[in-house]
Design a protein around this motif. Structure first.
Motif, PDB file in Angstrom:
ATOM      1  N   ARG A  90      54.563  59.459  23.737  1.00  0.00           N
ATOM      2  CA  ARG A  90      54.221  58.629  22.589  1.00  0.00           C
ATOM      3  C   ARG A  90      55.102  58.924  21.375  1.00  0.00           C
ATOM      4  NH1 ARG A  90      47.623  59.162  22.947  1.00  0.00           N
ATOM      5  NH2 ARG A  90      47.368  57.944  24.858  1.00  0.00           N
ATOM      6  N   SER A 118      58.164  54.256  25.977  1.00  0.00           N
ATOM      7  CA  SER A 118      57.095  54.968  25.272  1.00  0.00           C
ATOM      8  C   SER A 118      56.139  53.977  24.610  1.00  0.00           C
ATOM      9  CB  SER A 118      57.702  55.876  24.194  1.00  0.00           C
ATOM     10  OG  SER A 118      58.644  56.766  24.743  1.00  0.00           O
ATOM     11  N   SER A 119      55.101  54.514  24.032  1.00  0.00           N
ATOM     12  CA  SER A 119      54.180  53.704  23.240  1.00  0.00           C
ATOM     13  C   SER A 119      54.254  54.144  21.789  1.00  0.00           C
ATOM     14  CB  SER A 119      52.745  53.837  23.763  1.00  0.00           C
ATOM     15  OG  SER A 119      52.314  55.187  23.689  1.00  0.00           O
ATOM     16  N   GLU A 139      52.340  54.836  18.169  1.00  0.00           N
ATOM     17  CA  GLU A 139      51.100  55.092  17.440  1.00  0.00           C
ATOM     18  C   GLU A 139      51.420  54.952  15.954  1.00  0.00           C
ATOM     19  OE1 GLU A 139      48.484  55.482  19.215  1.00  0.00           O
ATOM     20  OE2 GLU A 139      49.424  55.918  21.159  1.00  0.00           O
ATOM     21  N   ASP A 191      55.461  42.390  21.768  1.00  0.00           N
ATOM     22  CA  ASP A 191      54.285  42.491  22.634  1.00  0.00           C
ATOM     23  C   ASP A 191      54.520  43.432  23.814  1.00  0.00           C
ATOM     24  OD1 ASP A 191      52.997  40.706  20.995  1.00  0.00           O
ATOM     25  OD2 ASP A 191      53.501  38.944  22.205  1.00  0.00           O
ATOM     26  N   VAL A 226      55.836  46.239  23.840  1.00  0.00           N
ATOM     27  CA  VAL A 226      55.681  47.656  23.473  1.00  0.00           C
ATOM     28  C   VAL A 226      54.206  47.953  23.221  1.00  0.00           C
ATOM     29  CG1 VAL A 226      56.260  49.437  21.780  1.00  0.00           C
ATOM     30  CG2 VAL A 226      57.988  47.752  22.469  1.00  0.00           C
ATOM     31  N   THR A 227      53.656  48.844  23.995  1.00  0.00           N
ATOM     32  CA  THR A 227      52.263  49.247  23.801  1.00  0.00           C
ATOM     33  C   THR A 227      52.121  49.979  22.473  1.00  0.00           C
ATOM     34  OG1 THR A 227      51.975  49.511  26.192  1.00  0.00           O
ATOM     35  CG2 THR A 227      50.360  50.592  24.761  1.00  0.00           C
ATOM     36  N   HIS A 228      51.150  49.573  21.685  1.00  0.00           N
ATOM     37  CA  HIS A 228      51.000  50.210  20.379  1.00  0.00           C
ATOM     38  C   HIS A 228      49.548  50.194  19.924  1.00  0.00           C
ATOM     39  CE1 HIS A 228      51.719  45.881  19.629  1.00  0.00           C
ATOM     40  NE2 HIS A 228      50.876  46.030  18.600  1.00  0.00           N
ATOM     41  N   ALA A 229      49.246  51.085  19.016  1.00  0.00           N
ATOM     42  CA  ALA A 229      47.913  51.172  18.412  1.00  0.00           C
ATOM     43  C   ALA A 229      48.079  51.638  16.977  1.00  0.00           C
ATOM     44  CB  ALA A 229      47.036  52.145  19.203  1.00  0.00           C
TER      45      ALA A 229
END
Length: 294
Positions: free
Chosen positions: A4, A31-32, A34, A75, A77-80
């Motif tokens: 991450r 990667s994601s 954060e 979209d 790319v995984t993200h939070a």
């Protein structure tokens, strides 16, 4: 460095630069992201009113800013997004990196810098002198750059303790990003001010060749690399004369003054930063015992 990525966000141009670089690196590395916005900790009453209504408003505003920032991330790319609290923004980012087991913290430059160049702000400066997680610095204007992916990783190899860990981290980064690796020596330039003779220059250049040759010998068979010896009357001049690709990353190690597994930006890296037109990644000079994180 494929886990991450924590992006330190503020609702400023620097924050947008950090998001752009973080998203680009995450896409290249698989990667994601954060997204983290750090608010003052609860014991901040000296500078902000200890009012529950104000706290709710502040957190709501922070969440709204994060939502807007997240909309700029592709979209794929995984993200939070997260709001965290800390005694300082940098301390909050380091804690978040530990919480998410992140391999990298990304922050933007301070306001007022030239487009495409670095200017250290308070947060970046604090991170570069205390973080135990590698830190990537986004040049001013990264939000407007059209570069995608990572085309090349240039690592500044020297002779000081930590060079081995730096090379290993750079190789890992290049492999993960499917990027070319370039080994850079500044040994022939990074000499004491009192040393300025042609003989020493020649000896320094030969020493640089030796350092790069030994580094090449340690690379995995599947990794190919170019080598370049910087030339110039100063670190700044040598870096300015090098070619840099739009999608390139520069990787440097920490000063010998750094505590074990902590960052400490040295004078050579600081001089490089003045002229670098690409993101810089600073890594600690030692690994932990398991080698799972530098």
């Amino acid at each position: 460095m494929t886990g991450r990525i924590v992006v330190g966000y503020t609702a400023t141009d620097a924050g947008a630069d950090a998001v752009a670089l973080g998203a680009r690196l995450a896409a290249a590395l698989g990667s994601s992201v954060e997204l983290v916005l750090v608010l003052p900790a609860e014991d901040r009453s000296v500078i902000t009113p200890p009012d529950a209504g104000y706290d709710r408003y502040l957190q709501g505003q922070a969440e709204a800013w994060l939502q807007t920032a997240a909309e700029s991330i592709p979209d794929a790319v995984t993200h939070a997004a997260h709001v965290r609290f800390g005694d300082s923004f940098a301390e909050g980012l380091i804690a978040a990196a530990h919480e998410f087991d992140a391999d990298l913290i990304v922050v933007g430059a301070a306001n007022g810098g030239l487009r495409g160049r670095h200017r250290l702000g308070t947060v970046a400066n604090e991170l570069l002198h205390s973080s135990d997680v590698p830190v990537a610095l986004a040049p001013e204007g990264s939000r407007r750059f059209e570069a995608t992916g990572v085309s090349r990783v240039t690592v500044a190899i020297g002779t000081r303790p930590g060079a081995e860990a730096l090379l290993e981290e750079s190789v890992s980064l290049a492999i993960a990003a499917h990027a070319h690796l370039r080994l850079l020596s500044l040994v022939s330039v990074d000499l004491p001010a009192s040393v300025d003779t042609g003989v020493i220059r020649v000896a320094g250049a030969a020493h640089a060749d030796d350092v790069l040759g030994k580094a090449l010998d340690t690379l995995p068979e599947a990794v190919e690399a170019d080598v370049v010896v910087a030339r110039g009357d100063s670190i700044e001049e040598a870096v300015a004369h090098l070619s840099w690709e739009p999608g390139e990353l520069a990787v440097v190690g920490s000063s010998r003054l750094a505590q074990p597994r902590r960052l400490f930006l040295g004078s050579t890296a600081a001089k490089m930063l003045h002229e670098l037109p690409v993101p810089m990644v600073v890594v600690p000079r030692t690994r932990d015992k398991e080698g799972s994180r530098v």
